[in-house]
Write an enzyme that holds these catalytic residues in place. Structure first.
Site, PDB file in Angstrom:
ATOM      1  CG  HIS A 192      29.560 -28.490  10.880  1.00  0.00           C
ATOM      2  ND1 HIS A 192      28.728 -28.494  11.967  1.00  0.00           N
ATOM      3  CD2 HIS A 192      29.439 -29.721  10.326  1.00  0.00           C
ATOM      4  CE1 HIS A 192      28.137 -29.663  12.068  1.00  0.00           C
ATOM      5  NE2 HIS A 192      28.548 -30.434  11.087  1.00  0.00           N
ATOM      6  CG  ASP A 203      21.446 -31.397  17.105  1.00  0.00           C
ATOM      7  OD1 ASP A 203      22.347 -30.631  17.481  1.00  0.00           O
ATOM      8  OD2 ASP A 203      21.667 -32.539  16.648  1.00  0.00           O
ATOM      9  CG  HIS A 249      23.437 -28.215  10.775  1.00  0.00           C
ATOM     10  ND1 HIS A 249      24.425 -27.293  10.977  1.00  0.00           N
ATOM     11  CD2 HIS A 249      23.532 -29.090  11.810  1.00  0.00           C
ATOM     12  CE1 HIS A 249      25.095 -27.600  12.074  1.00  0.00           C
ATOM     13  NE2 HIS A 249      24.567 -28.685  12.601  1.00  0.00           N
TER      14      HIS A 249
END
Ligand code: NDP
Length: 454
Positions: free
Chosen positions: A161, A218, A223
Site C-alpha cells: 500500500h 514488516d 514498503h
C-alpha cells in the site's frame, strides 16, 4: 475488465475492518458510477447481519455511509479457505469477474493458493495478496509459481500500500516533471538519501504476526524497498504497468547492502519499557504473545548502494522503528555541497540543500542555504514548504481503485517480490548468526542514543 465482485477472505480480521473496508467506502463515495458485489468469508462464524454491520461501521468511519447503497448482495460465508470443498462452495456461485483478496495470515494465503489449484476459478479472476509475500527468496519464487498456475501475471496484484500513498506517487511527478530536479537526480549531485518510517505505535496486540516478522520484514523488506525503487529507477517510457514495474525491478536488481557488509551496515534494536503520551508501554519482551528467545527487533536499519552509473557511491539508508516519538515518516534527499563557495560568505552550509518528502502528513519541503539580513553575506537555512493534504485519499483507496479496474501498475511484480528478499538475505543471515548486536531503546524515545535522527 471491470470486476463485479470483491471477495474478501479474512473478512473478520484487522486489515479488513481497519483499512480495506474504510478505503472501499471512500472509493465508492469518490466514484458514484462504480457498483460492486461485496462478499466476505473467513473462519469466524459471522452472520450476514454482523458482516453488513461491520461494512456499514467501516464506511461510516471514512465518512462514506451513503456509499453502502452501492454494494449489492452483500453476504458473509463461513469457510476454512485452506480446504478445497469450502473454496468450491465459496466460488462456484460467483459468475463474472471477481477479485479475491487474501486478507489472511501469509501461511494461510499459501495454503489457500495450493488448494485453489483444485478449484475452477470464475472467468477473469484477479488475485490480491498482502505482504509479506513469502518469507525468503525461494518461498517467494515458489508462491509466484503457484499463482501463475492459477492466473496470468497481469491478474496477480501483490499489494504494497506504500505504492498507493499519495506522497510516494508524488515522487514520480517531482522527479520527472521538474527541470529544477530531474538533472540533479544522480550521484553527481546527491550525497545521501534516508527513507525513514518511525512510528509511535508499539506492538498493539499484534504479536501473533509481528513477533515472527520484526521491523525488517514488516517495513523494510516490502514498503521501504519499494520507495527506494521509485526513488532510484531510470525514467520509464510510460507509467503503464510493464514500463513502471520493469524500471523498479531493474533498480532493485542493482541494489546491494553497502560494501556487501551486513555486519557494519545494518542495525537492530528492541524497545524497553517507557511512556508514550499518557500510556505506559511495557518492554517489548513483556508484551503479550512475545517469545523473547526469537530476539525480534522492533527497529531496523540498513544502508544500501544502488550499483548503477546513476547512483553508485550514494548511501541509501532505510530505517523503521516502533514506539518511537515523534512519528516521523519521510524521504530525505541531501544534496552535495557546491564545488566552490566564493570567499566572503559567513558560515559553511554543510550540504547543498535538502529535499524532504513527508509521508504523513503529506507534505514536501526544500531546505535552501540563503543569505541576507543584518549580515548580508551570512548563510542560514530557510525552508520552502508545501502541505499536500488534507483531503488526499487513503493509500488503500488507490490500491482498490486499480485492483477493481484490473490494473496492476501499483502492485509489486513477481521479480521485484523475489529481489526484495535477495537484498535482505545477507542481513538476516548476519542477524541469525548473532553478528549484529540487538540494541535497546526506551519506548517513547527517538531510538538508541547514538542513532542519528535526520
Ligand atoms: P488478522 O489475524 O487480524 O486477520 C486474519 C483473518 O483471517 C481473521 O479473520 C482470521 O479468522 C482469518 N483466517 C485465518 N485463517 C483462516 C482460514 N484458514 N480460513 C479462513 N479465514 C482464516 O490479520 P490481519 O488482518 O492483521 O492481516 C492479514 C494480512 O494483511 C497479513 O498478511 C498481514 O501481513 C497483512 N497486513 C496487515 C496490516 C494490518 O494493519 N493489519 C497492514 C498491512 C498488511 P480468525 O480470527 O477466526 O482466525
Amino acid at each position: 475488465m471491470r470486476p463485479a465482485t470483491l471477495l474478501i477472505l479474512g473478512a473478520s480480521g484487522d486489515l479488513t475492518s481497519r483499512l480495506l473496508l474504510p478505503a472501499l467506502g471512500q472509493l465508492l463515495q469518490r466514484e458514484p458510477a462504480r457498483e460492486l458485489r461485496l462478499r466476505g468469508a473467513g473462519s469466524d462464524r459471522w452472520t450476514r447481519k454482523r458482516w453488513q454491520d461491520a461494512v456499514r461501521t467501516a464506511f461510516a468511519s471514512a465518512d462514506a455511509e451513503d456509499a453502502y447503497d452501492r454494494v449489492t448482495d452483500t453476504d458473509y460465508t463461513h469457510a476454512d479457505i485452506t480446504q478445497v470443498d469450502d473454496l468450491k462452495q465459496l466460488l462456484e456461485p460467483i459468475t463474472g469477474p471477481v477479485v479475491i483478496y487474501f486478507a489472511v495470515p501469509p501461511a494461510v494465503t499459501v495454503a489457500a493458493c495450493e488448494a485453489l489449484r483444485k478449484v475452477k476459478l470464475p472467468d477473469d479472476t484477479m488475485l490480491a495478496l498482502e505482504k509479506p509475500f513469502g518469507d525468503d527468496e525461494a518461498s517467494a519464487a515458489s508462491l509466484n509459481q503457484t499463482l501463475l498456475r492459477l492466473v496470468p501475471e497481469d491478474h496477480i496484484f501483490r499489494v504494497d500500500h506504500f505504492l498507493g500513498r499519495a506522497t510516494t506517487l508524488n515522487v514520480l511527478g517531482v522527479r520527472f516533471a521538474n527541470r529544477v530536479v530531474e538533472p540533479l537526480w544522480s550521484a553527481e549531485h546527491v550525497r545521501s538519501v534516508l527513507v525513514r518510517f518511525d512510528e509511535s505505535l508499539a506492538l498493539e496486540n499484534r504479536a501473533r504476526y509481528y513477533d515472527h516478522a520484526g521491523a525488517m520484514v514488516d517495513m523494510l523488506q516490502s514498503h521501504l524497498l519499494q520507495v527506494l525503487a521509485i526513488l532510484t529507477m531510470e525514467p520509464p517510457a510510460t507509467l503503464g504497468d510493464r514500463d513502471l514495474r520493469g524500471a523498479k525491478t531493474a533498480a532493485l536488481r542493482a541494489t546491494r547492502i553497502w560494501e556487501d557488509n551486513p555486519v557494519r551496515f545494518s542495525r537492530r534494536a528492541r524497545y524497553t519499557a517507557g511512556t508514550i503520551g499518557d500510556d505506559k508501554i511495557p518492554s517489548y519482551v513483556d508484551e503479550p504473545g512475545v517469545d523473547p528467545s526469537r530476539e525480534t527487533e522492533s527497529l531496523a536499519e540498513i544502508t544500501c548502494e544502488v550499483r548503477t552509473s546513476r547512483w553508485a557511491g550514494v548511501p541509501f539508508t532505510l530505517r523503521s522503528g516502533k514506539a518511537i516519538v515523534p512519528n516521523t515518516a519521510e524521504i530525505v534527499v541531501v544534496f552535495r555541497e557546491v564545488r566552490h563557495l566564493p570567499d566572503g560568505f559567513g558560515g559553511t552550509p554543510g550540504d547543498g540543500g535538502v529535499l524532504r518528502f513527508s509521508l504523513g502528513p503529506d507534505a514536501m519541503s526544500l531546505e535552501l542555504n540563503v543569505n541576507g539580513g543584518e549580515d548580508p553575506f551570512a548563510l542560514h537555512r530557510r525552508t520552502l514548504g508545501v502541505d499536500l493534504g488534507p483531503g488526499r485519499t487513503r493509500a488503500y483507496t488507490e490500491v482498490l481503485s486499480e485492483l477493481l479496474d484490473g490494473d496492476v501498475t501499483l502492485s509489486v511484480g513477481a521479480d521485484a517480490a523475489e529481489e526484495c528478499w535477495r537484498i535482505l538475505q545477507p542481513v538476516r543471515d548476519a542477524w541469525r548468526r548473532g553478528d549484529v548486536p540487538l540494541e535497546e531503546y526506551p519506548a517513547g524515545s527517538r531510538g538508541p542514543a547514538d542513532w542519528p535522527t535526520s
